[in-house]
Design an enzyme around this catalytic site. Structure first.
Site, PDB file in Angstrom:
ATOM      1  N   ASP A 288      13.508  -2.509  -0.329  1.00 27.36           N
ATOM      2  CA  ASP A 288      13.475  -3.958  -0.294  1.00 27.36           C
ATOM      3  C   ASP A 288      12.653  -4.368   0.929  1.00 27.36           C
ATOM      4  OD1 ASP A 288      14.287  -6.626  -1.025  1.00 27.36           O
ATOM      5  OD2 ASP A 288      15.683  -6.555   0.663  1.00 27.36           O
TER       6      ASP A 288
ATOM      7  N   ASP B 283      12.461  -8.242   2.582  1.00 29.39           N
ATOM      8  CA  ASP B 283      13.121  -9.236   3.428  1.00 29.39           C
ATOM      9  C   ASP B 283      14.493  -8.729   3.860  1.00 29.39           C
ATOM     10  OD1 ASP B 283      11.276 -11.680   3.250  1.00 29.39           O
ATOM     11  OD2 ASP B 283      11.570 -11.176   1.143  1.00 29.39           O
TER      12      ASP B 283
ATOM     13  N   LYS C 100      16.007  -7.217  -9.235  1.00 34.82           N
ATOM     14  CA  LYS C 100      17.164  -6.376  -8.890  1.00 34.82           C
ATOM     15  C   LYS C 100      18.439  -7.201  -8.963  1.00 34.82           C
ATOM     16  CE  LYS C 100      15.320  -5.839  -4.943  1.00 34.82           C
ATOM     17  NZ  LYS C 100      15.097  -5.576  -3.503  1.00 34.82           N
TER      18      LYS C 100
ATOM     19  N   ASP D  30      19.296  -4.215   1.997  1.00 34.92           N
ATOM     20  CA  ASP D  30      20.201  -4.896   2.930  1.00 34.92           C
ATOM     21  C   ASP D  30      21.312  -5.648   2.202  1.00 34.92           C
ATOM     22  OD1 ASP D  30      18.207  -6.879   1.999  1.00 34.92           O
ATOM     23  OD2 ASP D  30      19.227  -8.234   3.383  1.00 34.92           O
TER      24      ASP D  30
END
Length: 310
Positions: free
Chosen positions: A30, A32, A222, A246
């Site tokens: 990922d 961000d 996702k 995250d």
């Protein structure tokens, strides 16, 4: 290797960490909250991602962010110190265009979203309308059928900083036609934060449109199946693929559904407190391994342990 163990890699022995590094050939990350927040790289993250590449691992950037085209994401990554090419970026804006082109969609898209999706649609020859402000009028209920585009055959919802009541009215009105497709990029609740200000995510807008249209969107990002099916075209071996994220409810859930190994970092949405609560309650999905941030830290000293000898 550490299936749902929530194992802290900082506590790994040299042998354990080497075994971990040797257990995967492909890295999906990922962006961000893992690699950067806004326009600032998270310290150490570029070193880790670039080091994976030096070890001969394939690297892909898998983001639910729909605000940029793949080429722009690659430029941003490069400016922040990451080695990245557009074809290694898998964004939800690209997924929307890929999906609609794949099903032979020929009509026009009404887009609650940004130029990132609009430009990806344009690149595959799909027309769209709706990007930008649609201001609320004093008599907002005066909207009529004449305000709707008869060529629209799909509503796509992504992140839109110009979201407004008229946009919800148009989206719901288009979706009153059962033949109109309803597609969303993702349902992330909020963006990773660098301050105390909460920035609502695309999921806020998707839920609003689902509510007023009384329909459910096909969500492409996702942790949903369309991303997995797309990645299958690269011939990934799930057991030898690592997903870094995250968020437990998107990134880690996606990795678990796909049979990937999972690494959670605590620099974005899922906090240490969140993770401890999940671990205590054994609330799934739990990551295999965890790090405070994607960094070759002094205690774990991952880079030094993993560096080839000689």
């Amino acid at each position: 290797m550490f299936k749902s163990a929530v194992f802290n890699l900082e506590e790994a022995s040299k042998e354990q960490f080497q075994e971990f590094l040797n257990s995967f050939d492909t890295v999906l990350s990922d962006c961000d909250g893992v690699l950067w927040i806004n326009n600032n790289a998270i310290p150490g993250s570029a070193d880790v991602m670039n080091y994976f590449r030096k070890l001969g691992k394939r690297v892909f950037y898998v983001t639910n962010n729909s605000t940029k085209i793949r080429a722009d994401f690659a430029v941003k990554a490069q400016e922040l110190g990451f080695i990245a090419e557009p074809e290694e970026i898998l964004s939800t804006a690209y997924l929307v265009a890929h999906y609609l082109k794949g099903i032979g969609f020929k009509k026009k898209v009404y887009l609650i979203g940004s130029n990132g999706i609009g430009d990806e649609l344009k690149a595959v020859g799909i027309r769209h309308t709706g990007v930008g402000p649609d201001n609320v009028k004093p008599d907002f209920k005066s909207m009529t059928q004449a305000d709707l585009d008869p060529e629209v055959g799909a509503v796509v919802v992504g992140f839109d900083e110009h979201v407004s009541y008229p946009k919800f009215m148009k989206a719901a009105s288009y979706l009153a036609n059962d033949e109109c497709l309803f597609v969303a990029t993702n349902t992330d609740e909020r963006f990773p934060k660098s301050t105390s200000i909460i920035v609502p995510g695309t999921g806020t807008l998707v839920r609003a449109v689902e509510t007023c249209s009384e329909r459910k969107a096909l969500v492409l990002g996702k942790p949903n199946d369309y991303v997995r099916k797309f990645l299958e075209s690269f011939g990934l071996d799930p057991a030898r693929t690592l997903m870094i994220g995250d968020r437990c409810n998107t990134d880690i859930e996606f990795g678990v559904r796909c049979g990937f190994q999972t690494l959670l970092v605590l620099t974005g949405v899922t906090s240490t407190k969140d993770l401890e609560k999940m671990r205590t309650e054994r609330k799934q999905p739990l990551p295999d391994v965890v790090l405070p941030k994607l960094e070759f830290g002094e205690k774990g000293c991952l880079q030094r342990r993993a560096r080839p000898q000689g």
